[in-house]
Scaffold this motif. Structure first.
Motif, PDB file in Angstrom:
ATOM      1  N   VAL A  58       0.847  -1.186   0.000  1.00  0.00           N
ATOM      2  CA  VAL A  58       0.000   0.000   0.000  1.00  0.00           C
ATOM      3  C   VAL A  58       0.887   1.241   0.000  1.00  0.00           C
ATOM      4  O   VAL A  58       0.630   2.214  -0.707  1.00  0.00           O
ATOM      5  N   TYR A  59       1.937   1.199   0.786  1.00  0.00           N
ATOM      6  CA  TYR A  59       2.884   2.305   0.844  1.00  0.00           C
ATOM      7  C   TYR A  59       4.280   1.723   1.007  1.00  0.00           C
ATOM      8  O   TYR A  59       4.475   0.740   1.717  1.00  0.00           O
ATOM      9  N   ILE A  60       5.230   2.351   0.347  1.00  0.00           N
ATOM     10  CA  ILE A  60       6.617   1.949   0.522  1.00  0.00           C
ATOM     11  C   ILE A  60       7.486   3.208   0.518  1.00  0.00           C
ATOM     12  O   ILE A  60       7.305   4.085  -0.311  1.00  0.00           O
ATOM     13  N   ASN A  61       8.389   3.284   1.463  1.00  0.00           N
ATOM     14  CA  ASN A  61       9.345   4.379   1.504  1.00  0.00           C
ATOM     15  C   ASN A  61      10.297   4.181   0.324  1.00  0.00           C
ATOM     16  O   ASN A  61      10.854   3.092   0.157  1.00  0.00           O
ATOM     17  N   PRO A  62      10.500   5.198  -0.501  1.00  0.00           N
ATOM     18  CA  PRO A  62      11.351   5.051  -1.690  1.00  0.00           C
ATOM     19  C   PRO A  62      12.758   4.522  -1.406  1.00  0.00           C
ATOM     20  O   PRO A  62      13.362   3.910  -2.283  1.00  0.00           O
ATOM     21  N   LYS A  63      13.257   4.710  -0.191  1.00  0.00           N
ATOM     22  CA  LYS A  63      14.606   4.217   0.113  1.00  0.00           C
ATOM     23  C   LYS A  63      14.671   2.684   0.112  1.00  0.00           C
ATOM     24  O   LYS A  63      15.750   2.112   0.038  1.00  0.00           O
ATOM     25  N   HIS A  64      13.518   2.016   0.180  1.00  0.00           N
ATOM     26  CA  HIS A  64      13.479   0.546   0.171  1.00  0.00           C
ATOM     27  C   HIS A  64      13.233  -0.027  -1.227  1.00  0.00           C
ATOM     28  O   HIS A  64      13.217  -1.235  -1.397  1.00  0.00           O
ATOM     29  N   ASP A  65      13.029   0.830  -2.224  1.00  0.00           N
ATOM     30  CA  ASP A  65      12.729   0.391  -3.589  1.00  0.00           C
ATOM     31  C   ASP A  65      14.026  -0.051  -4.274  1.00  0.00           C
ATOM     32  O   ASP A  65      14.934   0.746  -4.480  1.00  0.00           O
TER      33      ASP A  65
END
Length: 173
Positions: free
Chosen positions: A153-160
């Motif tokens: 649903v949501y992901i912090n871009p640093k984990h992409d």
């Protein structure tokens, strides 16, 4: 004295709880999660682009035939509408039945085309996804990830890690 004993017992329990929580906190800090955007993989991976080109080549002739058949049916329908007032009732009924039959044939061919195209697209994308999953696993193992998610649903871009996966899939290291 009784109050002091209770206080010492409370402090001892608190120290015990903290000593148990410390390894859990350290373990939580070492947990490493990542995220892969599969939509981007399907759009940007060389294998996905090659699959799209392959499908376009494979189905372009049939698609053109359908477009031509649809245009011919439209022209025949327009001609019928122009000529209908001057036709006999028998001619009108015969021509109307022919147009209905042509439309049925066209709709059937269009449906079959769409089903065939979807089946082939699923086959090709499945191969791309299999390759992507292997690369994700390699990246996860090489960089000590505990979990890699493909839906969130949501992901912090640093984990992409999608860029890393795309680079590996496209041959760059």
């Amino acid at each position: 004295m009784k109050h002091l004993t209770r206080h010492i017992t409370l402090v001892a329990a608190l120290v015990g709880a903290l000593s148990l929580a410390a390894p859990l906190a350290a373990q939580a800090q070492s947990f490493k999660a990542g995220f892969v955007n599969t939509d981007r993989i399907f759009r940007e991976a060389d294998g996905a682009k090659a699959a799209q080109t392959k499908l376009e080549q494979e189905f372009s002739r049939r698609e053109k035939e359908l477009v031509d058949q649809g245009n011919a049916l439209k022209s025949a329908t327009e001609k019928f509408e122009r000529d209908a007032p001057t036709m006999s009732e028998n001619q009108r009924n015969t021509r109307q039945r022919q147009l209905v039959e042509q439309d049925r044939d066209f709709q059937r061919k269009r449906r079959e085309f769409q089903e065939d195209l979807n089946a082939r697209k699923n086959e090709e994308l499945s191969q791309v996804l299999d390759h992507a999953n292997k690369v994700v696993k390699q990246v996860a193992e090489a960089e000590n990830y505990d979990v890699i998610l493909q839906e969130a649903v949501y992901i912090n871009p640093k984990h992409d890690i999608t860029d890393k996966v795309l680079k590996a899939m496209n041959g760059g290291k």
